[in-house]
Design a protein around this motif. Structure first.
Motif, PDB file in Angstrom:
ATOM      1  N   PRO A  32     123.174 -42.994  78.329  1.00 29.84           N
ATOM      2  CA  PRO A  32     121.965 -43.810  78.478  1.00 29.84           C
ATOM      3  C   PRO A  32     121.789 -44.753  77.302  1.00 29.84           C
ATOM      4  O   PRO A  32     122.159 -44.445  76.177  1.00 29.84           O
ATOM      5  N   VAL A  33     121.217 -45.914  77.578  1.00 30.82           N
ATOM      6  CA  VAL A  33     120.920 -46.877  76.520  1.00 30.82           C
ATOM      7  C   VAL A  33     119.593 -46.485  75.890  1.00 30.82           C
ATOM      8  O   VAL A  33     118.572 -46.383  76.578  1.00 30.82           O
TER       9      VAL A  33
ATOM     10  N   ARG B 275     116.613 -47.542  73.989  1.00 32.65           N
ATOM     11  CA  ARG B 275     115.879 -48.720  73.548  1.00 32.65           C
ATOM     12  C   ARG B 275     114.590 -48.292  72.857  1.00 32.65           C
ATOM     13  O   ARG B 275     113.911 -47.359  73.298  1.00 32.65           O
TER      14      ARG B 275
ATOM     15  N   HIS C 160     120.612 -50.653  93.520  1.00 29.62           N
ATOM     16  CA  HIS C 160     120.639 -51.111  92.128  1.00 29.62           C
ATOM     17  C   HIS C 160     120.301 -52.605  92.058  1.00 29.62           C
ATOM     18  O   HIS C 160     120.465 -53.346  93.028  1.00 29.62           O
TER      19      HIS C 160
ATOM     20  N   ASP D 132     121.417 -51.678  82.001  1.00 27.46           N
ATOM     21  CA  ASP D 132     121.748 -50.276  81.758  1.00 27.46           C
ATOM     22  C   ASP D 132     123.245 -50.030  81.708  1.00 27.46           C
ATOM     23  O   ASP D 132     123.701 -49.037  81.152  1.00 27.46           O
TER      24      ASP D 132
ATOM     25  N   ILE E  38     125.539 -43.610  83.591  1.00 25.51           N
ATOM     26  CA  ILE E  38     124.185 -43.789  83.095  1.00 25.51           C
ATOM     27  C   ILE E  38     123.554 -42.463  82.714  1.00 25.51           C
ATOM     28  O   ILE E  38     122.681 -42.399  81.837  1.00 25.51           O
TER      29      ILE E  38
ATOM     30  N   VAL F 289     125.106 -50.732  75.171  1.00 27.58           N
ATOM     31  CA  VAL F 289     125.220 -50.673  76.635  1.00 27.58           C
ATOM     32  C   VAL F 289     126.617 -50.186  77.004  1.00 27.58           C
ATOM     33  O   VAL F 289     127.614 -50.772  76.566  1.00 27.58           O
TER      34      VAL F 289
ATOM     35  N   MET G 123     118.631 -48.787  88.681  1.00 27.04           N
ATOM     36  CA  MET G 123     119.548 -49.086  87.593  1.00 27.04           C
ATOM     37  C   MET G 123     119.838 -50.589  87.586  1.00 27.04           C
ATOM     38  O   MET G 123     119.977 -51.208  88.637  1.00 27.04           O
TER      39      MET G 123
END
Length: 560
Positions: free
Chosen positions: A502-503, A505, A32, A185, A498, A208, A1
């Motif tokens: 979630p992002v 993209r 991370h 993230d 997360i 985000v 992450m």
């Protein structure tokens, strides 16, 4: 992450707030990757350099809040009209009473200015222009504006736009592109206020999720600082309104807010934070350095009271000295050791320390031949790192009772350190003191020397009670306030956020076209999620449509 850690006046700089906590967080969560986005507060802070950074820190981007990087951008007629419209929304919201409509206008103006800065360049000149002054003047004189701002004059407008430009400086940074905050993230702001502004824009432009941690509520700190500032009443009112609405916007857009104690949590709720988004995470402190004292059989000199901390008026050493005068009348052999930081705290702290030393000499005239001696003098002022107190643990080991006399306190670090050392404590009822002590020490009202003295004498005369309270205090501190519990909490929070936020993209193939099935269906959780003690919206509620803003690589960028 990949975590975007946002700080103001702290990490990775060698001085400042929350730097130790941030360093422990980054080192403790080595699985991370971390990108640091740091705002500095002074040239001196930058000159002192950075702390050593661990390998998981991939990139560091810095920007000064004390000196703007003017990109010499000038707006044409259309851009000036657009700026005036967005700044008018912001100014009207600041001058209006607190309500939902004012919050919406504040957000519209804030994000409008950010989009303008991303497309056309920085806001430095525009926010200091005559246009900004006239817009602010009109907002202050508009019907329905707060009565406190009606009396503002031209010097007030000029001072206010200057301060607003400084507060809004993060909007003009080149951090908002797909290679910077758009690539992380999770944004984790180490405080509210200016540090959280980049997180708000990362949330708006790229979806985000934003996590905000406040161990000291920024809005509360602003209110306390504003009372001592030599500013007019209209300027104080305008700044208080701005910071209040910024705090409300941060709390509204944050996916989760983690206050450091219940005292901070109550402040956040009063400032508009949704209770469902709040989760208390106590700050982690190193207990190993105090293990030898805490596990030792020596309970310290029962006749000695110890005070440890920064010397400043909020600590109310004056009341402590008056209380100790009463303690001496009841226990003639009693001593008080005031142990403070070796590093200079500024002119105000030095003056306050000199005042306290003079007061001690006045209260104990026959014994104050040397205000710094530790021998027969009942009151001593000592520095950590000096010959008498080479280490912080030695300060707590010297006495049987540790005292805190503050009138203003956030999270009482010195009390937790005393608890790690197994010492009984006497504290004033301020800030998070009662929450931290939890029944393992005595608590008295602030600014009450007699009550403070009586509590100290009671513990000095009862060794069994001191031992019982000290053991309970150490057990409580090891359970709640260690680095390990703090890291475990944030390890779980990171994974939780997360997984639920979630992002998304857009993934493109070699031909530049969107890649089919790049985002699996299970990445979308179409239900609301909740956990013990908190609830937050689904990621779909948290993420907003992505907008691309200006890219660039400024002089404050460094890959590590």
């Amino acid at each position: 992450m990949r975590i975007g850690l946002l700080t103001e006046g702290g990490y990775p700089y060698a001085t400042g707030e929350s730097r130790l906590w941030c360093d422990r967080l980054v080192r403790g969560l080595a699985q991370h990757e971390f990108d640091l986005y740091a705002l500095s507060r002074s040239a001196r802070q930058e000159a002192l350099g950075w702390m050593p950074l661990p390998p998981q820190v991939q990139r560091v981007r810095t920007a000064p809040l004390w000196a703007p990087e003017d990109d010499a951008a000038t707006y044409g007629r259309r851009e000036r009209r657009r700026f005036a419209g967005h700044f008018r929304e912001l100014a009207d919201a600041i001058c209006s009473p607190d309500d939902a409509d004012a919050g919406d206008r504040f957000a519209a103006g804030l994000y409008g200015l950010a989009e303008l800065a991303g497309e056309q360049g920085g806001l430095h000149a525009a926010l200091r222009s005559e246009v900004a002054v006239r817009v602010l003047e009109a907002a202050c004189r508009a019907p329905g504006a707060n009565s406190a701002v009606h009396a503002a004059k031209v010097p007030d407008y000029l001072e206010c736009v200057d301060l607003l430009e400084r507060a809004l400086r993060p909007l003009s940074l080149d951090w908002y592109d797909e290679r910077s905050l758009g690539a992380v993230d999770l944004c984790h702001a180490a405080s509210g206020g200016s540090a959280a502004l980049p997180g708000l824009l990362g949330k708006r432009f790229f979806g985000v999720p934003l996590l905000v941690t406040e161990y000291g509520v920024q809005l509360r700190a602003h209110y306390l600082a504003a009372g001592d500032a030599a500013r007019s009443a209209p300027v104080r009112a305008l700044l208080a309104s701005f910071h209040g609405k910024l705090a409300a916007e941060v709390y509204e857009k944050a996916t989760l807010v983690t206050p450091g104690n219940t005292h901070a949590r109550r402040w956040q709720e009063r400032c508009g934070a949704d209770r469902a988004k709040l989760r208390t995470v106590y700050p982690g402190m190193e207990s190993d350095r105090f293990a030898a004292v805490g596990e030792g059989a020596d309970g310290g000199d029962p006749r000695t009271l110890v005070w440890v901390g920064r010397v400043e008026p909020a600590k109310d050493l004056v009341s402590l000295l008056h209380a100790f005068a009463e303690v001496r009348r009841a226990e003639p052999q009693a001593r008080l050791r005031v142990v403070h930081s070796r590093h200079a705290q500024g002119a105000e702290a030095a003056a306050y320390l000199a005042h306290c030393e003079a007061l001690a000499a006045q209260l104990f005239p026959d014994e104050a031949a040397d205000a710094h001696a530790v021998g027969d003098n009942p009151v001593s002022f000592e520095e950590i790192g000096g010959p008498e107190v080479p280490d912080l643990a030695d300060a707590y080991a010297a006495g049987g009772v540790v005292v805190l006399s503050s009138v203003v306190e956030g999270f009482p670090v010195s009390l937790v350190e005393a608890m790690f050392c197994g010492r009984a404590t006497v504290s004033t009822d301020v800030g998070a003191v009662v929450e931290v002590i939890g029944g393992t020490g005595l608590v008295v009202p602030p600014r009450n020397p007699r009550a403070l003295a009586e509590a100290c004498v009671a513990l000095m005369r009862d060794p069994q009670r001191r031992e019982r309270l000290g053991a309970a205090a150490r057990a409580r501190a090891l359970e709640l306030f260690t680095v390990e519990q703090n890291l475990a909490a944030f390890r779980g929070i990171y994974l939780e956020l997360i997984s639920h936020c979630p992002v998304r993209r857009e993934v493109v193939g070699a031909d530049g076209e969107p890649a089919l099935f790049a985002n699996p269906a299970e990445a979308h959780v179409p239900v609301r999620w909740a956990s013990v003690g908190t609830a937050a919206p689904s990621w779909a509620d948290a993420a907003e449509p992505a907008h691309r803003v200006g890219a660039g690589s400024g002089p404050g960028e460094r890959d590590v």
